[in-house]
Write an enzyme that holds these catalytic residues in place. Structure first.
Site, PDB file in Angstrom:
ATOM      1  N   LYS A  76      48.932  32.473  50.788  1.00  0.00           N
ATOM      2  CA  LYS A  76      48.254  32.737  49.248  1.00  0.00           C
ATOM      3  C   LYS A  76      49.517  32.447  48.510  1.00  0.00           C
ATOM      4  CE  LYS A  76      46.008  36.421  46.952  1.00  0.00           C
ATOM      5  NZ  LYS A  76      45.288  37.817  46.909  1.00  0.00           N
ATOM      6  N   SER A 171      40.682  38.644  45.979  1.00  0.00           N
ATOM      7  CA  SER A 171      41.311  37.246  45.239  1.00  0.00           C
ATOM      8  C   SER A 171      41.837  36.197  46.260  1.00  0.00           C
ATOM      9  CB  SER A 171      42.390  38.041  44.442  1.00  0.00           C
ATOM     10  OG  SER A 171      43.476  38.470  45.302  1.00  0.00           O
ATOM     11  N   SER A 195      41.271  42.506  48.518  1.00  0.00           N
ATOM     12  CA  SER A 195      41.432  41.084  48.483  1.00  0.00           C
ATOM     13  C   SER A 195      41.624  40.063  49.666  1.00  0.00           C
ATOM     14  CB  SER A 195      42.708  40.777  47.686  1.00  0.00           C
ATOM     15  OG  SER A 195      42.315  41.129  46.253  1.00  0.00           O
TER      16      SER A 195
END
Lengths: 527, 557
Positions: A76, A171, A195
């Protein structure tokens, strides 16, 4: 080959069925073909190929570093990667190239993993859709799956098919999409309120949030320091355990990691669940929960019961305060953590130079989106001297009550809690953006977020496809630092439900190799 | 707590007069946020003539000044408080900056054990209660030399609280009277230093040096128990000596290792405390005293003229000798304090509470640090007075100069001369030479053994006191020569040959019949003149007492 799990492809590498460079190239080519998913912000092709070559040399010498050697992974874009741009999907950090690796990234690289690229997210991980970053939203690979498309054909649709793609959740949506679309075998996400688990559920993969303190946060660009945990996204529970084994353990650079020496996380295959006690928190049965997800949840409970486990209803009485409490604590820490982005040392700087203050203001206005600025504003309000006791201190006390709810339940003999991960399956983008980020985050984090308050390990496991042909995940929550036990239970469950593999061949017609080992698994929890 | 009074009838220096007036004690309100719990320590009244020179109307407008201090001492450690960067003064700009110091996103603080030990040791030396659990907080403000936008400090629960600092002022006409005063220490907290901003007005640029950013500081908060600049300066000086003795800070004010902010207010005794101002960044003891005294007088003037004191931050303009309001409104900021989430509570142990099997690298034992406490300056002075019988003010003087005490003790070790003689030589002649040439003790060309040898010669009456001074000057010039060498080269030995001396005396008397006549008429000063003449002829080599004996003998014969 790409459709295999990490463990399977690792075995294939060892046996010489494929070389690391070949594997890397296959992934790179698939990443390019699936570019429209917008899963990656940066593709680190050169670095990846170089790492794959190094790995290949090791395999040739018979000195492989272990299960992760030569395995393509994605990270990420809120984990610092030395020499590779790290943006947090924000204008503020566009062009920022960290000079150091996050500890978790370093540990992956030390094990020979091959870094394919940095994955998309909501700006600074603030969101639950992966729709609010400067690089645009991430598209859920299931939007293009045979399973979903077939179901949609049965219904009349006036709209343009392509505009009706689904969100990944967030996210860590980029990481979830990357794993789901077979472009890598494992990905790092971050999990502050769900997330990692939320997009994992929407993308039909395993999303694991370890206990707070088990995995180093050093190098993870923080959202809420006291709740952030690096998350692991994989295609099966065993893979998550393999990655956890590499990441877990004390890091001298993160004072909140536990001192105990880490043990390897090898999951035994549970054959008997009769000694297990599964708790079903009654507060999680909310009106907003879709009937389909509720039905899978109760079927899962029945499955445990029918296999001899004790399944009991439990109460987490302060659950309903969790979201508002989270709002205060999260925005306060955000206000503090974001103070460093002033345009001086790194990142975006505006052209205005009439005064330092004017420069700060314009830099931050240009650098952050409305969501980030809104949270900074709210957080600073809560931290004001006159508000601190009424908001921050109260929220901390509520947080303690929420954490104690879990402690009480686990002390009463419950081993693992079983809950939904999300209210429903993934929704189309156009529907998702009808509500603002704050409303969405508040709704979507409802089952996942209390876990972060309490620092507990939790994992979302895909269960089955909904009527629409979309994945549904359920969440298991374990005792603090009983991550291994949690994953062992999750693994047993995963084996029982036989979640189907995503079928993407219609879309990627020349990627037939992807599906060479496709199993037409039965869905044991059919409606 | 008694607040010191300012009166109109005092003369001379601020602390030259000690009028201890118990009648001036009164309760103190907490009007300006000073805590005033507990009546510990002693309080003395100091006179503040500067402020009251114009207040001659009797009984009218008695003002009392109240001074509290916040002192930042840089911890003497190899690396910074939360990062591995080195700590050096005057290193090239931005050469000692880790990723954490520059606040790169994702970096985390890691507490430096040495800094914690320094804080505990300082707390123990200042009679503090050491908190076995203390917490770190973030204090937010935007400033170019604060990269993270917040400073990590200990606002809620500091590492040490409730201590005291005793300091002594010399009073009386010859400063022979030493009075000990005590100021309460509210707390000692660990915190980060900021970087440095260098403003280039010409190009309207600000340059940032982050070498200092993140260096460990001890913030020592002194309660408002002081009443004038000199008291504050003396307390700071004593703290400085203590820190240096402990080795927890080099505490060099010129290098910014010790920085002082003063909170100052004035009020009428018996009434609530006045509105206070804060004078920031007082970086020398001299300016500290001057700034405080100026600010006290300014506040009195303002109030007497019917004006109000604003709760503001001021700085001291050392060129103009006055305090001026600071342009930025730092005083009005809301620092939005918040717990530092990346640092667990700091737990300390004592031998009783030490967990069994604890890794000594991971725990700090307060009792162990207590055992390592070195001798403190007050104890050293007491020992000097007891051991050598020297005067209290000399004990202060010996400790005031870096290395002087060690020099003194090394001389004592090697000489048979009386300690008082040694003290006098070290403090008057030796120190005088150093000061004249602006040298530090360790830069002196005269070593302790050389001075000891010289004093031995003097003690054995090989040379006269005047000759000794001559030799000392010579030693300063010609390095490498021993006192004995100089004495023999210059023929400075006292004349041992009494017959020869008698002949000189006789010749001098012959040559000065008028003086001899005066003496015979009973002028007592005449003999001194003759002694002087004889000494001149003998090039100071004759012992004046022996000369006198001979002269008297010859006169009476």
């Amino acid at each position: 080959m790409l459709g295999r799990t990490l463990q399977e492809v690792s075995a294939a590498l060892k046996q010489g069925q494929i070389t690391p460079v070949e594997l890397c190239q296959k992934c790179l080519s698939l990443i390019k073909k699936t570019k429209f998913l917008n899963a990656y912000i940066t593709i680190s092709e050169e670095v990846a190929l170089k790492q794959a070559e190094e790995s290949e040399k090791r395999y040739k010498k018979g000195h492989s570093l272990g299960a992760l050697d030569g395995i393509p992974v994605a990270v990420k874009d809120n984990f610092s990667t030395s020499g590779i741009e790290t943006t947090c999907a924000s204008n503020m950090l566009k062009g920022y190239v960290p000079p150091y690796n996050a500890t978790v990234v370093q540990r992956l690289l030390d094990q020979g993993a091959v870094l394919m690229g940095k994955t998309n997210l909501d700006e600074f991980a603030m969101g639950s859709g992966s729709t609010d970053g400067v690089f645009g939203p991430v598209k859920n690979p299931w939007s293009y799956s045979k399973q979903y498309r077939e179901k949609r054909k049965q219904k009349p649709h006036g709209e343009n098919e392509d505009s009706n793609w689904l969100i990944t959740g967030g996210s860590s949506g980029g990481s979830a999409a990357a794993v789901s679309a077979f472009t890598c075998f494992a990905a790092l996400g971050s999990d502050t309120g769900g997330s990692t688990r939320n997009p994992a559920a929407h993308c039909g993969i395993v999303g694991f949030k370890p206990s707070y303190g088990l995995v180093s946060r050093h190098g993870l660009i923080p959202l809420v320091n006291s709740m952030d945990v690096p998350g692991i996204l994989t295609r099966c529970v065993d893979d998550a355990a393999t990655v956890l084994g590499v990441l877990a353990g004390h890091d001298p650079k993160d004072s909140t990691t536990i001192q105990d020496p880490g043990k390897p996380f090898m999951l035994s295959s549970l054959t008997d669940v009769s000694k297990l006690c599964i708790g079903i928190p009654k507060e999680y049965l909310v009106p907003e929960l879709s009937s389909e997800v509720r039905s899978f949840w109760s079927k899962a409970a029945n499955l445990f019961e029918s296999e001899g486990a004790k399944v009991i209803e439990v109460s987490l009485p302060h659950t309903s305060y969790s979201i508002v409490c989270y709002h205060v604590l999260c925005t306060s820490e955000v206000a503090s953590n974001m103070a460093r982005f002033d345009g001086l040392e790194y990142g975006h700087r505006c052209d205005i130079d009439v005064s330092t203050e004017a420069m700060y203001a314009a830099t931050r206005r240009e650098g952050f989106n409305d969501v980030v600025r809104g949270r900074i504003l709210a957080g600073n309000f809560f931290l004001l001297k006159e508000n601190y006791a009424n908001y921050f201190i109260k929220a901390q006390k509520v947080r303690r009550l929420i954490a104690n709810d879990f402690v009480n339940v686990f002390n009463s003999g419950v081993d693992v809690l079983l809950t939904p991960t999300t209210l429903s399956e993934a929704v189309p983008y156009l529907e998702f953006i009808k509500e603002d980020n704050r409303t969405r985050s508040a709704q979507d984090d409802i089952f996942t977020q209390a876990v972060n308050m309490a620092g507990l390990p939790a994992v979302s496991v895909p269960v089955a496809l909904s009527n629409q042909g979309l994945p549904v995940g359920l969440q298991f929550i374990g005792r603090a630092f009983c991550d291994q036990q949690l994953l062992t239970v999750a693994k047993w469950f995963e084996k029982q439900v036989q979640f189907p593999v995503i079928q993407l061949q219609e879309l990627m017609d020349d990627c037939s190799s992807v599906f060479e080992i496709e199993k037409l698994a039965s869905v044991s929890l059919k409606q | 707590m008694a607040a010191p009074m300012l009166r109109g009838r005092c003369l001379g220096r601020c602390w030259a007069l000690a009028c201890i007036d118990s009648g001036s004690r009164h309760g103190r309100g907490a009007a300006t946020g000073f805590t005033s719990s507990g009546k510990r320590g002693q309080s003395f009244v100091a006179q503040q003539p500067l402020l009251t020179a114009q207040k001659s109307r009797k009984g009218e407008h008695k003002w009392a000044a109240v001074v509290g201090l916040e002192i930042h001492a840089q911890i003497a450690s190899n690396s910074k408080l939360f990062s591995g960067s080195q700590v050096h003064f005057a290193a090239p700009p931005n050469s000692l900056v880790s990723f954490f110091d520059a606040s790169l996103p994702g970096t985390l603080p890691v507490l430096n054990r040495r800094c914690v030990e320094a804080a505990v040791m300082t707390g123990l030396a200042l009679n503090c209660h050491i908190n076995k659990k203390s917490l770190f907080d973030r204090k937010h403000y935007f400033y170019a030399d604060l990269p993270a936008g917040y400073q990590i400090t200990q606002q809620r629960l500091p590492i040490a609280v409730n201590g005291s600092l005793a300091y002594s002022v010399c009073v009386g006409k010859k400063w022979r009277q030493v009075i000990t005063k005590t100021v309460r220490i509210k707390q000692i907290q660990l915190e980060q230093d900021s970087g440095k901003s260098l403003h280039d007005e010409l190009r309207s640029q600000t340059l940032i040096d982050l070498n200092r950013a993140g260096v460990g500081l001890l913030e020592v908060v002194l309660e408002p128990d002081m009443s004038c600049g000199e008291e504050a300066a003396t307390a700071v000086r004593e703290l400085q000596l203590i820190l240096q003795a402990l080795g927890t800070s080099q505490a060099n004010m010129a290098e910014g290792q010790l920085r002082v902010d003063a909170n100052i207010s004035v009020h009428h005794p018996g009434e609530p405390l006045g509105v206070r101002t804060e004078v920031k960044n007082l970086n020398s003891a001299r300016f500290l005293a001057r700034a405080i005294d100026y600010e006290i007088q300014r506040q009195i003037n303002e109030l007497e003229n019917g004006c109000e004191i604003l709760n503001e931050t001021r700085s001291f303009d050392y060129k103009l000798g006055c305090t001026v309001p600071m342009r930025d409104k730092e005083g009005k900021q809301d620092y939005r304090f918040m717990p530092e989430p990346n640092l667990p509570p700091l737990l300390l142990y004592d031998t009783a509470s030490l967990p069994a099997g604890a890794d000594p690298q991971q725990v700090i034992n307060i009792d162990r640090i207590r055992e390592q406490l070195p001798e403190l300056p007050s104890e050293t002075r007491e020992k000097l007075i007891q051991q050598y019988g020297i005067l209290p003010e000399h004990s202060f003087a010996l400790l005031n100069e870096v290395g002087l005490l060690e020099f003194f003790q090394n001389v004592i070790k090697e000489t048979r001369a009386e300690p008082k003689k040694v003290t006098s030589w070290v403090l008057n002649i030796f120190l005088g030479f150093l000061k004249q040439r602006n040298l530090a003790v360790n830069e002196s060309p005269v070593t302790p053994s050389v001075l000891a040898e010289l004093l031995n010669l003097l003690d054995r009456k090989v040379i006269s006191s005047a000759a000794a001074k001559q030799v000392f000057e010579e030693l300063w010039r010609s390095k490498g020569k021993t006192p004995s060498q100089i004495v023999s080269e210059r023929k400075l030995e006292l004349m041992q040959d009494e017959e020869a001396l008698e002949r000189v005396c006789h010749a001098v008397m012959e040559g000065h019949p008028q003086v001899v006549m005066d003496m015979k008429r009973g002028n007592p000063r005449a003999i001194n003149k003759l002694i002087g003449l004889v000494r001149k002829v003998t090039h100071n080599r004759a012992d004046p007492t022996v000369i006198k004996e001979i002269l008297e003998k010859q006169l009476s014969s």
